[in-house]
Design a protein around this motif. Sequence first.
Motif, PDB file in Angstrom:
ATOM      1  N   LYS A 243       1.119  -1.076   0.334  1.00  0.00           N
ATOM      2  CA  LYS A 243      -0.171  -0.423  -0.313  1.00  0.00           C
ATOM      3  C   LYS A 243       0.901   1.154   0.229  1.00  0.00           C
ATOM      4  CE  LYS A 243      -4.430   1.978   2.328  1.00  0.00           C
ATOM      5  NZ  LYS A 243      -4.858   2.016   3.177  1.00  0.00           N
ATOM      6  N   VAL A 244       0.235   2.492  -0.390  1.00  0.00           N
ATOM      7  CA  VAL A 244       1.417   3.422  -0.690  1.00  0.00           C
ATOM      8  C   VAL A 244       0.425   4.879  -0.069  1.00  0.00           C
ATOM      9  CG1 VAL A 244       2.354   5.008  -2.505  1.00  0.00           C
ATOM     10  CG2 VAL A 244       2.491   2.478  -2.747  1.00  0.00           C
ATOM     11  N   GLU A 245       0.895   5.428   0.506  1.00  0.00           N
ATOM     12  CA  GLU A 245      -0.077   6.556   1.011  1.00  0.00           C
ATOM     13  C   GLU A 245       0.900   7.248   1.078  1.00  0.00           C
ATOM     14  OE1 GLU A 245      -2.433   6.361   2.965  1.00  0.00           O
ATOM     15  OE2 GLU A 245      -2.891   3.779   3.092  1.00  0.00           O
ATOM     16  N   GLU A 246       0.472   8.980   1.515  1.00  0.00           N
ATOM     17  CA  GLU A 246       0.936   9.863   1.059  1.00  0.00           C
ATOM     18  C   GLU A 246       2.766  10.118   1.419  1.00  0.00           C
ATOM     19  OE1 GLU A 246       1.037  14.896   0.782  1.00  0.00           O
ATOM     20  OE2 GLU A 246      -0.626  13.841   1.834  1.00  0.00           O
ATOM     21  N   LYS A 247       2.692   9.351   3.427  1.00  0.00           N
ATOM     22  CA  LYS A 247       3.524   9.948   4.287  1.00  0.00           C
ATOM     23  C   LYS A 247       4.453   8.184   4.310  1.00  0.00           C
ATOM     24  CE  LYS A 247       3.522  14.459   3.764  1.00  0.00           C
ATOM     25  NZ  LYS A 247       4.518  15.316   3.569  1.00  0.00           N
ATOM     26  N   HIS A 248       4.501   7.378   3.602  1.00  0.00           N
ATOM     27  CA  HIS A 248       4.425   6.217   4.169  1.00  0.00           C
ATOM     28  C   HIS A 248       3.744   5.309   3.434  1.00  0.00           C
ATOM     29  CE1 HIS A 248       0.862   5.340   6.284  1.00  0.00           C
ATOM     30  NE2 HIS A 248       1.066   4.044   5.837  1.00  0.00           N
ATOM     31  N   ALA A 249       4.576   4.209   2.682  1.00  0.00           N
ATOM     32  CA  ALA A 249       4.044   2.589   2.574  1.00  0.00           C
ATOM     33  C   ALA A 249       4.073   1.850   3.227  1.00  0.00           C
ATOM     34  CB  ALA A 249       5.884   2.393   1.206  1.00  0.00           C
ATOM     35  N   SER A 250       3.780   0.466   2.997  1.00  0.00           N
ATOM     36  CA  SER A 250       3.439  -0.849   4.079  1.00  0.00           C
ATOM     37  C   SER A 250       3.632  -1.446   3.178  1.00  0.00           C
ATOM     38  CB  SER A 250       1.523  -0.934   3.719  1.00  0.00           C
ATOM     39  OG  SER A 250       0.562   0.234   4.661  1.00  0.00           O
TER      40      SER A 250
ATOM     41  N   GLU B 235       2.244   0.054  -5.562  1.00  0.00           N
ATOM     42  CA  GLU B 235       2.384  -1.250  -5.611  1.00  0.00           C
ATOM     43  C   GLU B 235       2.223  -2.147  -6.164  1.00  0.00           C
ATOM     44  OE1 GLU B 235      -2.210  -1.534  -4.393  1.00  0.00           O
ATOM     45  OE2 GLU B 235      -2.026   0.868  -3.035  1.00  0.00           O
TER      46      GLU B 235
ATOM     47  N   SER C 285       4.589   7.992  -3.373  1.00  0.00           N
ATOM     48  CA  SER C 285       4.133   8.042  -4.669  1.00  0.00           C
ATOM     49  C   SER C 285       5.499   8.287  -5.434  1.00  0.00           C
ATOM     50  CB  SER C 285       3.130   8.165  -5.335  1.00  0.00           C
ATOM     51  OG  SER C 285       2.841   9.477  -5.015  1.00  0.00           O
TER      52      SER C 285
ATOM     53  N   LYS D 287       5.981  12.943  -2.088  1.00  0.00           N
ATOM     54  CA  LYS D 287       5.316  11.882  -1.738  1.00  0.00           C
ATOM     55  C   LYS D 287       5.852  10.926  -1.978  1.00  0.00           C
ATOM     56  CE  LYS D 287       2.190  13.458  -5.784  1.00  0.00           C
ATOM     57  NZ  LYS D 287       2.953  14.663  -6.172  1.00  0.00           N
TER      58      LYS D 287
END
Length: 381
Positions: A27-34, A64, A59, A57
């Motif tokens: 998963k890709v968020e604005e301030k972190h990735a899982s 993903e 991304s 950011k």
Amino acid sequence: MGEEMNQEMTEFKSFEIGDVVTGKVSKVEEKHASVDVGFKIDGVLPISELSSLHVEKVSDVLSEGDEIEVKVIKVSEDELVLSKKAVEADKAWDALQEKYENSVAFDVEIADVVKGGLVVDLGVRGFIPASLVERHYVEDFSDYKGKNLSVKIVEFDPEKAKVILSHRAVLEQEADHKKQETLASLQAGQVVEGTVQRLTDFGAFVDIGGVDGLVHISQMAHHRVETPSEVVSEGQQVNVKILSVDRDNERISLSIKETLPGPWEEVKGSLNTGDEIEGTVKRLVSFGAFVEVAPGVEGLVHISEISNKHIGTPQEVLSEGETVRVKVLDVNLDEKRISLSIKVLETEQVSNEVEEYQKESDGNSPFSLGDMIGDQLKKYK
């Protein structure tokens, strides 16, 4: 059921701080990735641990499904924090250490332009100070972003995460190599083209292929030169003759004068017997006066040709530096001898004045031309 769950739990990997693992971005968020690395929960990759450079950011860097290598920097039962930056840094330091110790030049892409210089991504942050970018002063570095430059590491401190790079060092090494090649190829007597680099009171320094040679002021022209700017200007292309090469001290003596036609060659065809010209008295000697009639070309006015009146020394009627009109009596350019006369012009001037007088008197003058010239000439005796 409990046994099945325990069996499931044992299938999850266990990690310790410092472990380097490969995972897939889930998963890709604005301030972190899982990131799925096989732990019971997905690991968190903060934006600050993505790169040694600033990232706006996540991304911009990850998508993903990407497979990435990360290092575990924090772990507990319910938390796993990962770093991509740390893995890249670990790999980078060893390679950079080798480049630094061996003074290796390598290419980098400029990632950003900041106050004071340029930033590059080496797996760690590298910095090129503005003064180490070029050999010349650069006003604006804005167009350097994205540009490739060859650099060397000039300061290296892994403990402080400090890597200072220099493009200028590469340029100077190339210039020195070119200079040595030029020095090895130059020979006294060669005529080469060069560019005037700078002027001094005693001459001009000329670049003749990566190495500067000196044209002393005495070698700038066939005539006397007061200041080098009379002859050349900075940036001018000139032909020079190599007088001597001192490779050990990297000193080259050059001459512009030796590439130019001699002053006596320049007056061929333009100076003839019977010419009336203007000149400058350069030297007075017991037997006459030497008069410069062209740059570097002197003719002799014998003492008997100086005046219609009797004189004991040339100093009685002439002084050095004085401008005089002379008539060419004889020219021998091969032997570099020119005979001049001041007296003849004075005599001719009197004759012309008498002729004018006679014309105006309509031939009614009781005196002959010979009589009148004779009377005039008595003034000079």
